[in-house]
Design an enzyme around this catalytic site. Structure first.
Site, PDB file in Angstrom:
ATOM      1  CE  LYS A 109      32.063  37.521  43.514  1.00 51.05           C
ATOM      2  NZ  LYS A 109      32.771  38.077  42.348  1.00 51.05           N
ATOM      3  CD  GLU A 118      41.570  46.691  33.694  1.00 48.44           C
ATOM      4  OE1 GLU A 118      42.632  46.428  34.267  1.00 48.44           O
ATOM      5  OE2 GLU A 118      40.454  46.422  34.195  1.00 48.44           O
ATOM      6  NE  ARG A 169      44.754  49.615  37.487  1.00 54.36           N
ATOM      7  CZ  ARG A 169      44.453  48.927  38.590  1.00 54.36           C
ATOM      8  NH1 ARG A 169      44.252  47.635  38.516  1.00 54.36           N
ATOM      9  NH2 ARG A 169      44.297  49.541  39.746  1.00 54.36           N
TER      10      ARG A 169
HETATM   11  C1  LIG Z   1      41.077  47.664  37.500  1.00 53.83           C
HETATM   12  C2  LIG Z   1      39.718  47.040  37.643  1.00 53.83           C
HETATM   13  N1  LIG Z   1      39.198  46.333  36.617  1.00 53.83           N
HETATM   14  C3  LIG Z   1      37.986  45.756  36.722  1.00 53.83           C
HETATM   15  C4  LIG Z   1      37.241  45.919  37.860  1.00 53.83           C
HETATM   16  C5  LIG Z   1      35.842  45.344  37.949  1.00 53.83           C
HETATM   17  N2  LIG Z   1      35.772  44.287  38.996  1.00 53.83           N
HETATM   18  C6  LIG Z   1      35.299  44.537  40.195  1.00 53.83           C
HETATM   19  S1  LIG Z   1      35.335  43.216  41.192  1.00 53.83           S
HETATM   20  C7  LIG Z   1      35.990  42.260  39.946  1.00 53.83           C
HETATM   21  C8  LIG Z   1      36.298  40.825  40.173  1.00 53.83           C
HETATM   22  C9  LIG Z   1      37.291  40.704  41.278  1.00 53.83           C
HETATM   23  O1  LIG Z   1      37.569  39.334  41.463  1.00 53.83           O
HETATM   24  P1  LIG Z   1      38.280  38.916  42.810  1.00 53.83           P
HETATM   25  O2  LIG Z   1      39.422  39.808  43.074  1.00 53.83           O
HETATM   26  O3  LIG Z   1      38.561  37.476  42.707  1.00 53.83           O
HETATM   27  O4  LIG Z   1      37.204  39.225  43.942  1.00 53.83           O
HETATM   28  P2  LIG Z   1      35.847  38.420  44.266  1.00 53.83           P
HETATM   29  O5  LIG Z   1      34.740  39.241  43.672  1.00 53.83           O
HETATM   30  O6  LIG Z   1      35.982  37.067  43.683  1.00 53.83           O
HETATM   31  O7  LIG Z   1      35.801  38.383  45.774  1.00 53.83           O
HETATM   32  C10 LIG Z   1      36.165  43.012  38.805  1.00 53.83           C
HETATM   33  C11 LIG Z   1      36.698  42.494  37.525  1.00 53.83           C
HETATM   34  C12 LIG Z   1      37.808  46.675  38.906  1.00 53.83           C
HETATM   35  N3  LIG Z   1      37.128  46.924  40.056  1.00 53.83           N
HETATM   36  N4  LIG Z   1      39.036  47.215  38.776  1.00 53.83           N
END
Ligand SMILES: Cc1ncc(C[n+]2csc(CCOP(=O)(O)OP(=O)(O)O)c2C)c(N)n1
Ligand SMILES: CC(=O)[C@@H](O)[C@H](O)COP(=O)(O)O
Ligand SMILES: [Mg+2]
Length: 675
Positions: free
Chosen positions: A313, A399, A427
């Site tokens: 990242k 969630e 959710r």
């Molecule tokens: C249902 C839901 N919960 C929380 C979020 C907030 N959120 C956005 S990106 C993220 C992290 C995602 O991690 P990953 O899938 O590993 O993607 P990366 O940012 O590492 O590329 C979170 C928790 C979301 N978008 N959707």
């Protein structure tokens, strides 16, 4: 075809401290030199390039993204981490006929630049500009909208099966992060994926980060597994890959190889067991690894296939690489020095006030604990966790689990606060109903980002929590009008041990009111008169109170004496307050930053049930968010469009009273809420 030389920018100052003074005042807001990228309007152009040019294209794409986000702010680290992957996927697969779905969509800035939207990328997240995430209708290359995580495999599976049923060519490729892979929905989809055969490809983008560091058993597991199948004759390839990986990755992959060989005796990886062909880990920043594997996958006769891609990242940016959580999303910044555009806070954020209030309550009661679903910094539980590490739980993007986990804690006498964005709580609705409300368990919901959220747009607006919570028996639903009220409501929630309770509060800074030393417990179901008048009554719920008071001032200047009351509770409503306001005013207006079916509906229901509306002269209106999904934009514009700012409130009241000059109250843009 290895990594190209770091660009001038990176050579100039690898870190802020190293940055020579001369560089510090240079503003490289102009676009970087991108000769190859300039020749690529869409993936059709991309696929004409020789493979050996793709890494250079990726480098230029990364520079363009950095330059664009330095101007717009927005999601940053995730997009940087998938630059090579984005180029490789569009190169190998025949997009848009092959459907490419990005999970969450926050990492899709490189994808947008490569798919005909480079000219608009500097409008992203701004009113009328590009969507913050992928969005159907914005481009043929966005087959599915996103914003909430872990939906990509289900959507891709639907598209793959549709193609199969229609006997049409075309694959569906879901790119899902390791963080998003911690949500149950991803497994529901994988459990069902067998039927898609080779039409479904899942790319697991594993950077060992969510917003915060990834948590849970899956994160540990992903670090160990490696392709252990001879399928697609990749066994030899697997070995070759491991030898080629950069040192740290090679060690990780070699360690994984040992582990997987042990596993191979007893079966495949978790993904194999779910019916996928697992391939990986491969280096997601090296075209020599990505291209041949993706070409094999594209031409595979069997499937579904999951490719485990290891990325970093923030890759390629001197500040985002070492500070991955901080650079998940960024404000505008100086592209040379990395210095961020600072905004001077006028008041503490609601999030910070919540965290401090919960810390205060927790110091008095060791049964209080707190749960986040992968959003520690966004909810303030990072601060709470520093103080109470053993009473803070980050369950990952899960969630539904978070809510029922809290219900379990509550059955054993604990007092769990689930700190969660309004939109993400959606959710877990059945868990709220079935596991919490039906059983009257004292789970507390601290609902952040309630109401409009601005740049994140409709997928992130907290528009519905009053509607979906206040309709549940046994629930107590509060809405903070300012940061002092939030402290009182946290104390009140902490004191409610016989049923579930919720307190909602908006994104961003408070009104700058004086904060008490600690919150006081409020009388449940009781509101308060904030300003006494006689003709018009505004019964406000939550943080629109400030606008209601401004509207009252305007109305007084027009000779309309106005009462402003703060309802505090959407459930139970303050019956006596409603009766009194209805009996002593000509107009009663409810005001809330929530969709239809919320606080106003409950007040109307009460008035109707009491017969107060029968044949009387009282005029009643419920002001709420419009019955539509509002596109992203600046919050003040969104409130104006919604008619929920002071001028909109005044206009609605004048219109309700039959005054013709309500247009002047509006100014020339917003529309008064239809009476
Ligand atoms: C249902 C839901 N919960 C929380 C979020 C907030 N959120 C956005 S990106 C993220 C992290 C995602 O991690 P990953 O899938 O590993 O993607 P990366 O940012 O590492 O590329 C979170 C928790 C979301 N978008 N959707
Ligand atoms: C992509 C995602 O869902 C999160 O990054 C979200 O955008 C954070 O919202 P806040 O900026 O309100 O914390
Ligand atoms: Mg991740």
């Amino acid at each position: 075809m290895g990594q190209s030389e770091p660009s001038l920018r990176r050579q100039a100052c690898a870190t802020w401290a190293d940055c020579p003074e001369a560089e510090k005042d240079k503003k490289l807001s102009v676009r970087p030199e991108t000769p190859l990228l300039d020749s690529v309007q869409t993936p059709v152009d991309l696929r004409k390039l020789p493979k050996e040019k793709l890494q250079q294209l990726a480098d230029e794409l990364r520079e363009e993204m950095i330059s664009a986000v330095s101007v717009t702010g927005g999601h940053f680290g995730a997009g940087l981490g998938v630059v090579e992957l984005t180029v490789a996927l569009h190169y190998v697969f025949n997009t848009p006929d092959d459907r490419l779905i990005w999970d969450v969509g926050h990492q899709a800035y490189p994808h947008k630049i490569l798919t005909g939207r480079r000219d608009r990328i500097r409008t992203i997240r701004q009113g009328g500009g590009l969507s913050p995430f992928t969005k159907r209708g914005e481009s043929d290359y966005d087959p599915f909208g996103a914003g909430h995580s872990s939906t990509s495999i289900s959507a891709a599976l639907g598209m793959a099966v549709a193609n199969k049923m229609a006997d049409k060519p075309g694959k569906a490729i879901a790119v899902i992060g390791d963080g998003a892979m911690s949500a149950g929905m991803a497994y529901e989809a994988m459990n069902n994926a067998e039927q898609a055969g080779n039409r479904l490809v899942v790319i697991l983008n594993d950077n060992d980060m969510s917003i915060a560091p990834a948590v849970g058993g899956l994160s540990a597991y992903l670090a160990k597994i490696v392709s252990s199948h001879t399928f697609l004759s990749l066994r030899g390839f697997g070995k070759k890959i491991i030898e080629m990986l950069p040192r740290p990755l090679a060690d990780r992959a070699r360690q994984a190889e040992e582990y997987a060989r042990g596993m191979a005796a007893g079966g495949g990886t978790l993904f194999d067991e779910l019916g996928f062909y697992y391939v990986g880990p491969i280096d997601g920043h090296n075209m020599e690894h990505l291209l041949p594997v993706l070409e094999n996958v594209r031409d595979a006769i069997d499937g579904p296939i999951l490719v485990h891609v290891v990325t970093e990242k923030g890759h390629g940016h001197p500040f985002a690489e070492p500070n991955q959580e901080k650079y998940h999303a960024v404000p505008q910044f100086d592209v040379v020095t990395g210095e961020r555009k600072k905004s001077t806070p006028k008041a503490p954020t609601y999030t910070n006030v919540f965290a401090d209030a919960l810390i205060k309550e927790s110091e008095k009661d060791d049964k209080i604990c707190a749960i986040t679903a992968a959003m520690p910094s966004g909810t303030g539980l990072n601060k709470y966790g520093d103080r109470f590490p053993d009473r803070t739980f980050d369950v990952g993007i899960a969630e539904q689990h978070a809510v029922t986990f809290a219900a379990g804690l509550a059955t054993e006498g604990y007092k769990p606060f689930v700190a969660i964005y309004s939109t993400f709580l959606q959710r877990a609705y059945d868990q709220i109903v079935h596991d919490v409300a039906v059983q009257k368990l004292p789970v507390r919901f601290a609902i952040d980002r309630a109401g409009l959220v601005g740049a994140d747009g409709p997928t992130h607006a907290g528009s519905f929590d009053v509607t979906y919570l206040a309709s549940l028996p046994n629930m107590v639903v509060m809405a903070a009008a300012d940061e002092a009220e939030l402290m009182h409501m946290v104390a009140t929630a902490a004191s409610i041990d016989d049923r579930p309770s919720a307190v909602r509060y908006p994104r961003g800074e408070g009104l700058g009111v004086e904060l008490p030393d600690e919150g006081k417990v409020l009388e449940i179901g009781k509101g308060r008169i904030v300003k006494k008048g006689s003709k018009v009554a505004i019964l406000s719920l939550g943080a629109r109170l400030g606008e209601a008071l401004k509207a009252a001032e305007d109305l007084e200047s027009r000779g309309l004496s106005t009462t402003v009351a703060d309802a505090r509770f959407a459930k139970p409503v303050d019956d006596q307050l409603i009766r009194d306001l209805a009996a002593t005013h000509d107009v009663l207006i409810t005001l809330e930053e929530n969709a239809i079916g919320g606080f106003g509906a409950h007040v109307m229901d009460f008035l109707a049930e009491e017969g107060i509306l029968d044949g009387g002269s009282l005029k009643v209106r419920a002001m709420k968010l419009p019955d539509q999904f509002q596109d992203h934009g600046k919050p003040e514009q969104m409130y104006e469009d919604a008619g929920l700012n002071a001028s909109g409130i005044v206009a609605t009241i004048l219109k309700t009273l039959g005054h013709n000059d309500y247009g002047q109250a509006l100014g020339d843009s917003a529309a008064a809420q239809k009476p």
